[in-house]
Design a protein around this motif. Structure first.
Motif, PDB file in Angstrom:
ATOM      1  N   UNK A 171       0.825  -1.211   0.000  1.00  0.00           N
ATOM      2  CA  UNK A 171       0.000   0.000   0.000  1.00  0.00           C
ATOM      3  C   UNK A 171       0.858   1.259   0.000  1.00  0.00           C
ATOM      4  N   UNK A 172       1.860   1.312   0.878  1.00  0.00           N
ATOM      5  CA  UNK A 172       2.695   2.514   0.972  1.00  0.00           C
ATOM      6  C   UNK A 172       3.449   2.763  -0.331  1.00  0.00           C
ATOM      7  N   UNK A 173       3.970   1.700  -0.918  1.00  0.00           N
ATOM      8  CA  UNK A 173       4.704   1.866  -2.162  1.00  0.00           C
ATOM      9  C   UNK A 173       3.822   2.357  -3.292  1.00  0.00           C
ATOM     10  N   UNK A 174       2.596   1.864  -3.343  1.00  0.00           N
ATOM     11  CA  UNK A 174       1.678   2.296  -4.392  1.00  0.00           C
ATOM     12  C   UNK A 174       1.235   3.735  -4.174  1.00  0.00           C
ATOM     13  N   UNK A 175       0.985   4.118  -2.920  1.00  0.00           N
ATOM     14  CA  UNK A 175       0.612   5.506  -2.641  1.00  0.00           C
ATOM     15  C   UNK A 175       1.734   6.463  -3.041  1.00  0.00           C
ATOM     16  N   UNK A 176       2.974   6.011  -2.897  1.00  0.00           N
ATOM     17  CA  UNK A 176       4.114   6.856  -3.258  1.00  0.00           C
ATOM     18  C   UNK A 176       4.195   7.078  -4.766  1.00  0.00           C
ATOM     19  N   UNK A 177       3.513   6.235  -5.540  1.00  0.00           N
ATOM     20  CA  UNK A 177       3.522   6.361  -7.000  1.00  0.00           C
ATOM     21  C   UNK A 177       2.247   7.015  -7.530  1.00  0.00           C
ATOM     22  N   UNK A 178       1.503   7.653  -6.689  1.00  0.00           N
ATOM     23  CA  UNK A 178       0.254   8.300  -7.107  1.00  0.00           C
ATOM     24  C   UNK A 178       0.491   9.222  -8.300  1.00  0.00           C
ATOM     25  N   UNK A 179      -0.367   9.099  -9.291  1.00  0.00           N
ATOM     26  CA  UNK A 179      -0.269   9.922 -10.480  1.00  0.00           C
ATOM     27  C   UNK A 179       0.638   9.368 -11.557  1.00  0.00           C
ATOM     28  N   UNK A 180       1.263   8.228 -11.308  1.00  0.00           N
ATOM     29  CA  UNK A 180       2.167   7.646 -12.299  1.00  0.00           C
ATOM     30  C   UNK A 180       1.621   6.323 -12.822  1.00  0.00           C
ATOM     31  N   UNK A 181       2.093   5.934 -13.984  1.00  0.00           N
ATOM     32  CA  UNK A 181       1.686   4.676 -14.599  1.00  0.00           C
ATOM     33  C   UNK A 181       2.471   3.541 -13.965  1.00  0.00           C
ATOM     34  N   UNK A 182       1.806   2.415 -13.704  1.00  0.00           N
ATOM     35  CA  UNK A 182       2.490   1.282 -13.084  1.00  0.00           C
ATOM     36  C   UNK A 182       1.834  -0.027 -13.479  1.00  0.00           C
ATOM     37  N   UNK A 183       2.598  -1.101 -13.353  1.00  0.00           N
ATOM     38  CA  UNK A 183       2.079  -2.458 -13.443  1.00  0.00           C
ATOM     39  C   UNK A 183       1.955  -2.973 -12.016  1.00  0.00           C
ATOM     40  N   UNK A 184       0.795  -3.531 -11.676  1.00  0.00           N
ATOM     41  CA  UNK A 184       0.553  -4.005 -10.312  1.00  0.00           C
ATOM     42  C   UNK A 184       0.056  -5.443 -10.374  1.00  0.00           C
ATOM     43  N   UNK A 185       0.673  -6.321  -9.584  1.00  0.00           N
ATOM     44  CA  UNK A 185       0.319  -7.734  -9.575  1.00  0.00           C
ATOM     45  C   UNK A 185      -0.224  -8.147  -8.214  1.00  0.00           C
ATOM     46  N   UNK A 186      -1.208  -9.011  -8.226  1.00  0.00           N
ATOM     47  CA  UNK A 186      -1.756  -9.512  -6.974  1.00  0.00           C
ATOM     48  C   UNK A 186      -2.915 -10.457  -7.225  1.00  0.00           C
ATOM     49  N   UNK A 187      -3.467 -10.997  -6.138  1.00  0.00           N
ATOM     50  CA  UNK A 187      -4.596 -11.923  -6.204  1.00  0.00           C
ATOM     51  C   UNK A 187      -5.864 -11.224  -5.736  1.00  0.00           C
ATOM     52  N   UNK A 188      -6.920 -11.356  -6.508  1.00  0.00           N
ATOM     53  CA  UNK A 188      -8.186 -10.703  -6.190  1.00  0.00           C
ATOM     54  C   UNK A 188      -8.810 -11.382  -4.967  1.00  0.00           C
ATOM     55  N   UNK A 189      -9.047 -10.611  -3.918  1.00  0.00           N
ATOM     56  CA  UNK A 189      -9.683 -11.150  -2.713  1.00  0.00           C
ATOM     57  C   UNK A 189     -11.207 -11.116  -2.805  1.00  0.00           C
ATOM     58  N   UNK A 190     -11.690 -10.067  -3.451  1.00  0.00           N
ATOM     59  CA  UNK A 190     -13.146  -9.886  -3.480  1.00  0.00           C
ATOM     60  C   UNK A 190     -13.533  -9.072  -4.697  1.00  0.00           C
ATOM     61  N   UNK A 191     -14.674  -9.390  -5.263  1.00  0.00           N
ATOM     62  CA  UNK A 191     -15.260  -8.592  -6.347  1.00  0.00           C
ATOM     63  C   UNK A 191     -16.511  -7.939  -5.798  1.00  0.00           C
ATOM     64  N   UNK A 192     -16.541  -6.623  -5.847  1.00  0.00           N
ATOM     65  CA  UNK A 192     -17.699  -5.882  -5.344  1.00  0.00           C
ATOM     66  C   UNK A 192     -18.326  -5.073  -6.455  1.00  0.00           C
ATOM     67  N   UNK A 193     -19.570  -4.746  -6.309  1.00  0.00           N
ATOM     68  CA  UNK A 193     -20.274  -3.946  -7.311  1.00  0.00           C
ATOM     69  C   UNK A 193     -20.925  -2.740  -6.664  1.00  0.00           C
ATOM     70  N   UNK A 194     -20.826  -1.621  -7.347  1.00  0.00           N
ATOM     71  CA  UNK A 194     -21.498  -0.413  -6.929  1.00  0.00           C
ATOM     72  C   UNK A 194     -22.539  -0.032  -7.954  1.00  0.00           C
ATOM     73  N   UNK A 195     -23.080   1.165  -7.820  1.00  0.00           N
ATOM     74  CA  UNK A 195     -24.130   1.593  -8.737  1.00  0.00           C
ATOM     75  C   UNK A 195     -23.591   1.804 -10.145  1.00  0.00           C
ATOM     76  N   UNK A 196     -22.358   2.300 -10.252  1.00  0.00           N
ATOM     77  CA  UNK A 196     -21.836   2.649 -11.568  1.00  0.00           C
ATOM     78  C   UNK A 196     -20.568   1.902 -11.949  1.00  0.00           C
ATOM     79  N   UNK A 197     -19.993   1.143 -11.022  1.00  0.00           N
ATOM     80  CA  UNK A 197     -18.750   0.464 -11.350  1.00  0.00           C
ATOM     81  C   UNK A 197     -18.543  -0.785 -10.517  1.00  0.00           C
ATOM     82  N   UNK A 198     -17.596  -1.593 -10.974  1.00  0.00           N
ATOM     83  CA  UNK A 198     -17.234  -2.844 -10.305  1.00  0.00           C
ATOM     84  C   UNK A 198     -15.859  -2.663  -9.675  1.00  0.00           C
TER      85      UNK A 198
END
Length: 270
Positions: A171-198
């Protein structure tokens, strides 16, 4: 095309026939168009200026990282790209009008055959895939393969660990890259849905998540991927790191631009 121009382009074609295609590029990737031109210049931002004056943004490539542009490495790679592509005739598949910088989004491929320009630059480690399917869905696999080869061999910008894929749990490393393009790898823990997006959540509260709008979800479905069924899958997402206000503080987030911005890494089918 006039006779003089046709003769000049044939001469350039013969002179450049010995140039090597990008390693890893797939034979089925082929872009053709009635619109042709010759490459005049590869710019410092790895855009392509054509001999008819058009400035092309290579569709599907992420914007060049500010830290990379202007570096000695970028200058060397730009010189190599210029030597390889200057004067070569290419098919031009324009994908829209010029932006505010005068660039047209397009896919380019050499008339004589071989890897498209985007895949060739990716194989040299010049840049990163943004949305692999943008502008040339038939070349998505070749682009990802070319980038992967460069990443594995440490070619170009991949020689710098800064550009390596980030881990979704950092989390800290990703926050430090705010506003920049990145490749991020991980395992999906949960899929949630909202009114306009997933939402694809990769960590706990205030952790990294990936979002997709209703329109983007439909694009995934058209490409054969059910994003609602990705729980437990290991993924690589690519895009801009954004920050939003989570329940207990700032949280890193990425909005998917389309199906080509997400890769399945666990080897299972879609």
């Amino acid at each position: 095309m006039g006779g003089v121009r046709r003769f000049r382009m044939i001469a350039v074609l013969l002179a450049s026939a010995a140039l090597v295609a990008a390693p890893g590029a797939r034979a089925e990737c082929r872009i053709e168009s009635e619109d042709t031109a010759a490459v005049a210049e590869v710019t410092g931002r790895f855009e392509v200026r054509l001999d008819d004056g058009r400035l092309v943004r290579l569709a599907g490539l992420a914007p060049a990282a500010p830290e990379f542009v202007g570096s000695a490495l970028a200058a060397r790679l730009r010189g190599e790209a210029q030597a390889a592509w200057a004067g070569r005739p290419v098919f031009v598949r324009a994908l829209g009008g010029a932006d505010r910088w005068g660039r047209i989004p397009a896919a380019l491929a050499p008339v004589e055959g071989g890897a498209e320009v985007a895949a060739a630059l990716l194989a040299a480690g010049v840049g990163r895939v943004g949305d692999a399917r943008e502008g040339a869905a038939e070349c998505a696999g070749a682009r990802l393969e070319a980038e992967g080869t460069a990443r594995e061999t440490g070619a170009g910008l991949w020689s710098d660990a800064y550009y390596a894929p980030q881990q979704a749990e950092d989390r800290a490393g990703l926050l430090a890259r705010a506003g920049s393009f990145a490749l991020v790898e991980g395992t999906v823990r949960r899929v949630g849905t909202g009114r306009l997006r997933l939402y694809l959540d990769f960590a706990g509260r205030d952790g990294f998540s990936v979002t997709a709008t209703t329109r983007t979800i439909r694009a995934f479905e058209a490409a054969g991927t059910d994003v609602r069924a990705l729980t437990g899958r290991r993924l690589r997402a690519r895009g801009l790191i954004e920050v939003y206000a989570g329940p207990r503080g700032e949280a890193p987030r990425m909005e998917l631009t389309g199906p080509g911005a997400l890769e399945l890494l666990d080897g299972a089918g879609r």
